[in-house]
Design an enzyme around this catalytic site. Structure first.
Site, PDB file in Angstrom:
ATOM      1  N   GLY A 299       0.613  -1.112  -0.154  1.00 51.39           N
ATOM      2  CA  GLY A 299       0.152  -0.019   0.004  1.00 51.39           C
ATOM      3  C   GLY A 299       0.959   1.244   0.068  1.00 51.39           C
TER       4      GLY A 299
ATOM      5  N   ASP B 101       0.542   3.699   3.866  1.00 51.74           N
ATOM      6  CA  ASP B 101      -0.742   4.603   3.298  1.00 51.74           C
ATOM      7  C   ASP B 101      -1.533   5.120   4.449  1.00 51.74           C
ATOM      8  OD1 ASP B 101      -1.458   1.981   3.946  1.00 51.74           O
ATOM      9  OD2 ASP B 101      -2.211   1.388   2.065  1.00 51.74           O
TER      10      ASP B 101
ATOM     11  N   ASP C  28      -5.257   3.042  10.247  1.00 51.39           N
ATOM     12  CA  ASP C  28      -6.789   2.507  10.464  1.00 51.39           C
ATOM     13  C   ASP C  28      -6.900   2.046  11.924  1.00 51.39           C
ATOM     14  OD1 ASP C  28      -9.438   1.917   9.534  1.00 51.39           O
ATOM     15  OD2 ASP C  28      -8.712  -0.009   9.127  1.00 51.39           O
TER      16      ASP C  28
ATOM     17  N   LYS D  72      -7.511   7.428   9.917  1.00 50.00           N
ATOM     18  CA  LYS D  72      -8.763   7.305  10.119  1.00 50.00           C
ATOM     19  C   LYS D  72      -8.971   7.197  11.609  1.00 50.00           C
ATOM     20  CE  LYS D  72      -9.982   4.183   6.486  1.00 50.00           C
ATOM     21  NZ  LYS D  72     -10.921   2.934   6.184  1.00 50.00           N
TER      22      LYS D  72
ATOM     23  N   PHE E 101     -14.088   3.229   3.166  1.00 49.99           N
ATOM     24  CA  PHE E 101     -13.184   2.705   2.544  1.00 49.99           C
ATOM     25  C   PHE E 101     -12.610   3.292   1.289  1.00 49.99           C
ATOM     26  CE2 PHE E 101     -10.847  -0.761   0.387  1.00 49.99           C
ATOM     27  CZ  PHE E 101     -10.071  -1.548   1.428  1.00 49.99           C
ATOM     28  N   VAL E 102     -11.071   3.652   1.413  1.00 42.21           N
ATOM     29  CA  VAL E 102     -10.554   4.345  -0.086  1.00 42.21           C
ATOM     30  C   VAL E 102      -9.859   3.522  -0.749  1.00 42.21           C
ATOM     31  CG1 VAL E 102     -10.831   6.532   1.152  1.00 42.21           C
ATOM     32  CG2 VAL E 102      -8.920   5.327   1.561  1.00 42.21           C
TER      33      VAL E 102
ATOM     34  N   ARG F 150      -4.740   0.274  -7.126  1.00 42.46           N
ATOM     35  CA  ARG F 150      -3.476   1.000  -6.757  1.00 42.46           C
ATOM     36  C   ARG F 150      -2.879   2.079  -7.558  1.00 42.46           C
ATOM     37  NH1 ARG F 150      -1.906  -2.183  -2.252  1.00 42.46           N
ATOM     38  NH2 ARG F 150      -2.089  -4.374  -2.308  1.00 42.46           N
TER      39      ARG F 150
HETATM   40  P1  5GP Z   1      -4.627  -1.087  10.447  1.00 50.70           P
HETATM   41  O1  5GP Z   1      -3.607  -2.089  11.023  1.00 50.70           O
HETATM   42  O2  5GP Z   1      -4.075   0.229  10.942  1.00 50.70           O
HETATM   43  O3  5GP Z   1      -5.784  -1.496  10.824  1.00 50.70           O
HETATM   44  O4  5GP Z   1      -4.421  -1.409   8.956  1.00 50.70           O
HETATM   45  C1  5GP Z   1      -3.865  -0.872   7.917  1.00 50.70           C
HETATM   46  C2  5GP Z   1      -3.775  -1.200   6.572  1.00 50.70           C
HETATM   47  O5  5GP Z   1      -5.268  -1.613   6.343  1.00 50.70           O
HETATM   48  C3  5GP Z   1      -3.315  -0.276   5.745  1.00 50.70           C
HETATM   49  O6  5GP Z   1      -2.161  -0.483   5.438  1.00 50.70           O
HETATM   50  C4  5GP Z   1      -4.301  -0.741   4.580  1.00 50.70           C
HETATM   51  O7  5GP Z   1      -3.472  -1.916   3.979  1.00 50.70           O
HETATM   52  C5  5GP Z   1      -5.575  -1.530   5.056  1.00 50.70           C
HETATM   53  N1  5GP Z   1      -6.623  -0.263   5.019  1.00 50.70           N
HETATM   54  C6  5GP Z   1      -7.113   0.400   6.064  1.00 50.70           C
HETATM   55  N2  5GP Z   1      -8.110   1.103   5.810  1.00 50.70           N
HETATM   56  C7  5GP Z   1      -8.010   1.109   4.320  1.00 50.70           C
HETATM   57  C8  5GP Z   1      -8.874   1.645   3.312  1.00 50.70           C
HETATM   58  O8  5GP Z   1      -9.898   2.788   3.754  1.00 50.70           O
HETATM   59  N3  5GP Z   1      -8.543   1.337   2.114  1.00 50.70           N
HETATM   60  C9  5GP Z   1      -7.693   0.539   1.602  1.00 50.70           C
HETATM   61  N4  5GP Z   1      -7.407   0.180   0.268  1.00 50.70           N
HETATM   62  N5  5GP Z   1      -6.989  -0.086   2.761  1.00 50.70           N
HETATM   63  C10 5GP Z   1      -7.332   0.236   3.794  1.00 50.70           C
HETATM   64 MG    MG Z   2      -1.418  -1.972   3.809  1.00 50.28          MG
END
Ligand code: 5GP
Ligand code: MG
Length: 184
Positions: A50, A106, A109, A137, A158-159, A171
């Site tokens: 990402g 990227d 979350d 987020k 979700f983006v 991507r």
């Molecule tokens: P976390 O461990 O913070 O929950 O997740 C981070 C990963 O989840 C990011 O590196 C990404 O790959 C994926 N992710 C989280 N939110 C989004 C979103 O809105 N769109 C996309 N495409 N991937 C997301």
């Molecule tokens: Mg990722």
């Protein structure tokens, strides 16, 4: 019936706003580095896939000696009660002792990826560890973690685009879009 139950929604962050956000993040990173005492060079650790596009743009604003390393993160979405399993592949990361490490992703979350990655990186004796993300987020956070540098805060949607995928699609898009389910 379409081949995919999801389709590209409207642009949430256009390319000019993305470019401005990348510059702001880079300026913050450089300010931190300049404030740091005692030397130590920068190692950028990019979370694939990402962060590929963001990292490529970001490092071209960082006019300092640096190395680029990559790790691979994959999260498997769990069911409603168990958090998804997170696989981190970082066997190729070089020595980090005494270096200023910048973790680049990227999007922040739930925060689980960065939380785990930062813990692993800290065991390798870096001079410092900081986190830079293009998108944040905060409404989705499940563990206590904040990025040192955030390009833009976005709501809980979700983006895709600018490196972010849905099942490996989108991507390559230059703008960041919302993903919409059919009928939305
Ligand atoms: P976390 O461990 O913070 O929950 O997740 C981070 C990963 O989840 C990011 O590196 C990404 O790959 C994926 N992710 C989280 N939110 C989004 C979103 O809105 N769109 C996309 N495409 N991937 C997301
Ligand atoms: Mg990722």
């Amino acid at each position: 019936m379409s081949a995919h139950p999801f389709h590209l929604g409207p642009v949430l962050v256009g390319r000019r706003h993305i470019a401005a956000a990348v510059r702001r993040v880079a300026e913050g990173i450089l300010d931190d580095l300049h404030a740091e005492a005692g030397g130590g060079e920068l190692t950028v650790v990019s979370v694939l896939n990402g962060a590929l596009v963001f990292t490529a743009d970001l490092v071209r604003h960082l006019d300092v000696p640096l190395r680029i390393e990559t790790v691979r993160a994959r999260s498997y979405r769990g069911d409603a009660t168990t958090p998804g399993d997170l696989a981190l592949r970082m066997e190729d990361v070089g020595a980090l002792a005494g270096r200023h490490v910048l973790l680049v992703d990227d999007i922040l979350d739930t925060g689980r990826t960065m939380h785990r990655l930062r813990a692993e990186i800290r065991q390798r004796g870096p001079a410092s560890v900081r986190i830079a993300v293009l998108l944040d987020k905060p409404a989705r956070r499940a563990v206590e973690i904040e990025a040192d540098h955030v390009g833009l805060e976005i709501p809980d949607v979700f983006v895709v685009g600018y490196g972010l995928d849905h099942e490996e699609r989108f991507r390559n898009l230059p703008d960041i879009h919302e993903l919409r389910g059919d009928g939305a």
